[in-house]
Scaffold this active site. Structure first.
Site, PDB file in Angstrom:
ATOM      1  NE  ARG A  22      -2.900  -1.145   3.594  1.00  0.00           N
ATOM      2  CZ  ARG A  22      -2.863  -2.524   4.327  1.00  0.00           C
ATOM      3  NH1 ARG A  22      -2.973  -2.852   3.524  1.00  0.00           N
ATOM      4  NH2 ARG A  22      -2.114  -2.651   5.397  1.00  0.00           N
ATOM      5  CB  CYS A  43      -5.707 -17.254  17.282  1.00  0.00           C
ATOM      6  SG  CYS A  43      -4.821 -15.977  17.356  1.00  0.00           S
ATOM      7  CB  ILE A 273      22.607  -7.627  10.948  1.00  0.00           C
ATOM      8  CG1 ILE A 273      23.698  -8.216  11.873  1.00  0.00           C
ATOM      9  CG2 ILE A 273      23.133  -7.720   9.237  1.00  0.00           C
ATOM     10  CD1 ILE A 273      23.661 -10.191  11.005  1.00  0.00           C
TER      11      ILE A 273
END
Length: 553
Positions: A22, A43, A273
């Site tokens: 988006r 879930c 990193i």
């Protein structure tokens, strides 16, 4: 054109991918998912076992084809990233037994968490033991249920997922035993609040064993031996003893890890990193209330983190503000929810705190269908800062805990709870909402209008010479009585003050703590030394029923 590779889909990874699209329509976005499904409702998995979610397909949130059509995402299922090479910004990917290399400009790690599988003798030979973390796990459990004669189920671990599994296996028609190493079910809750859930599980036929763990599996898993020597028969065992961060890929790449092996990130989700970010259940977050490092493996924070890391990569000024940990679970006809710190953690963290309990109704008591709602609030009595809350009830728990979670996030205090405005009509709430009542009770304590005695302090105070004054009605005494208590109904108290000794300190109790507060104010203004038993008889009887006299004793 920037090339962004995301390792892992589901909550964190897919939220990052769709938000990136988006914001950056020209970016090349690749999602590497080692499993067969990149977007599924993890879930919801337990509820397919009972049939409450009837269709397995309903658990698949989005298909690669749909994501490609809408978001122009390059979805690569069953592609396992085996190595990250930060020096040349490449990853190695295993697919169909072949390894290939892919480059990246920015890399987002969203590996999630994996079930913790304890080292228990005989577990490797147990053909009927499973964990539940993804759709393939669910398929294995469903195959066991359909292809074998399964009557006895054992769930090891009574956290949120363990309780959900116990409920759904029982609804499937099995005899269920729930085993928890901690002293009570749902360890994120405090003992007295978890007692309501344990009672509900038992009412619905679930055998609950606490302070025990699986010590051995015998007969290919058909027998589960507990630490005290009990042998529990099992045709199906679910291991639900917690999760650990999936950190092997990060560790091998030289990414720094924190407590419990979680991936360390800064407030922009950047690892140590460059060009490598991490989100989701595998990362360390700040407990927003204490400021300490912690791990919070919940779907809502993972989705938020995925969106925020996309914002960061797209150049928006977005910071990870931490999490407070807000969760909810259903156990048959009861709902339990929590947010922030429980009392035990507040104490271990050395925080100045007081805990209170209130009991009310989910909507106006005179309107049909009203049910009880018990809420516990933990707060700092000096500043009024809200540290956490827990709620138990049949209905309306989610609303109240969500409001308190919002209050914590917004920096509101107990005094602000009194000022919150709720929609009110008899079918929906009360003119004084249970959250408002928490503010009233807490402010009364802070301002010195009320002194509170916790349920676990009662026996010590009685041993010190205090006396229980029960102000419930005579009819209520049939529900049980405190030993050696004096009973004067609150409506008769003013006329019967001469029956009390002004040199005797009293602890006043009613059913919930509301009428006993009225009695406390009457007595204090007439020269008595008194305190209010927090939570009243109903709370004490739930957690300490052995200390109550019942007619059938």
């Amino acid at each position: 054109m920037k090339k962004i590779v995301i390792v892992g889909g589901v909550a964190g990874g897919m939220s990052a991918a769709t938000r990136l699209r988006r914001l950056m329509d020209d970016a090349e976005i690749i999602i590497m998912e080692k499993g067969p499904y990149v977007s599924f409702a993890n879930c919801g998995l337990p509820y397919h076992i009972s049939g409450e979610i009837a269709e397995r397909s309903d658990l698949i949130v989005q298909t690669p084809e749909a994501l490609q059509a809408r978001f122009k995402l390059d979805i690569r299922s069953e592609h396992e990233v085996t190595k990250v090479n930060p020096e040349n910004k490449t990853i190695e990917v295993l697919h169909n037994d072949e390894v290939f290399t892919e480059t990246y400009d920015e890399l987002i790690l969203s590996p999630g968490a994996k079930p913790f599988i304890p080292s228990i003798p005989g577990l490797d030979a147990a053909t009927n033991a499973f964990s539940l973390r993804n759709v393939p796990d669910l398929d294995k459990i469903m195959s066991q249920l359909k292809e074998n004669e399964v009557k006895e189920a054992v769930v090891i671990g009574a956290g949120f997922i363990g309780v959900e599994m116990a409920e759904n296996l029982k609804k499937f028609g099995l005899n269920v035993t729930l085993v928890e190493m901690a002293p009570h079910v749902l360890p994120p809750l405090d003992e007295e609040m978890a007692a309501f859930v344990e009672a509900e599980l038992k009412r619905n036929g679930v055998r609950v064993i606490t302070s025990q763990s699986a010590n051995e599996f015998r007969n290919n898993g058909k027998e589960v031996v507990l630490t005290d020597g009990q042998i529990i028969p099992s045709d199906l065992t679910i291991l639900s003893v917690g999760v650990r961060p999936e950190n092997s890929l990060a560790e091998a790449a030289g990414i720094k890890l924190g407590r419990q092996g979680g991936i360390l990130v800064d407030n922009n989700y950047q690892t140590n990193i460059p060009n490598i970010y991490a989100v989701g259940d595998a990362i360390i977050v700040k407990q927003q209330i204490t400021g300490e490092d912690t791990m919070i493996a919940l779907a809502s924070p993972a989705n938020r983190q995925g969106r925020q890391v996309a914002d960061v990569i797209a150049g928006l000024n977005r910071k990870n503000q931490g999490s407070i940990g807000t969760a909810i679970v259903r156990a048959f006809n009861l709902t339990a929810a929590s947010t922030g710190l429980n009392e035990r953690v507040a104490q271990l963290s050395g925080l100045n705190h007081i805990a209170i309990h209130t009991t009310g109704k989910d909507h106006a008591g005179y309107y049909p269908g009203a049910t009880s709602l018990t809420i516990k609030l933990v707060f700092d009595p000096e500043t009024g800062k809200i540290l956490g809350a827990q709620g138990i009830g049949q209905k309306g728990v989610d609303k109240r805990i969500d409001v308190i979670a919002t209050a914590i996030k917004g920096g509101l205090t107990i005094f602000d709870l009194m000022e919150l405005e709720f929609t009110y009509a008899p079918p929906f709430g009360s003119a004084k909402d249970p959250v408002n009542m928490l503010g009233y009770v807490a402010s009364n304590i802070v301002e010195g209008l009320s002194d509170s005695v916790a349920w676990h302090e009662l026996q010590t105070q009685l041993n010190d010479g205090k006396q229980v004054l029960d102000v419930r009605s005579p009819d209520e005494l049939a529900n049980g009585q405190y030993p050696n208590a004096i009973n004067i109904p609150v409506n008769e108290l003013r006329e019967r003050l001469n029956e009390l000794d002004r040199t005797q300190p009293y602890i006043i109790s009613c059913a919930s703590g509301a009428r006993s507060y009225i009695a406390e104010r009457i007595l204090k203004q007439n020269g008595f030394t008194v305190a209010n038993l927090d939570g009243g008889f109903n709370l004490y009887n739930t957690v300490k029923p052995e200390d109550i006299i019942h007619e059938n004793n």
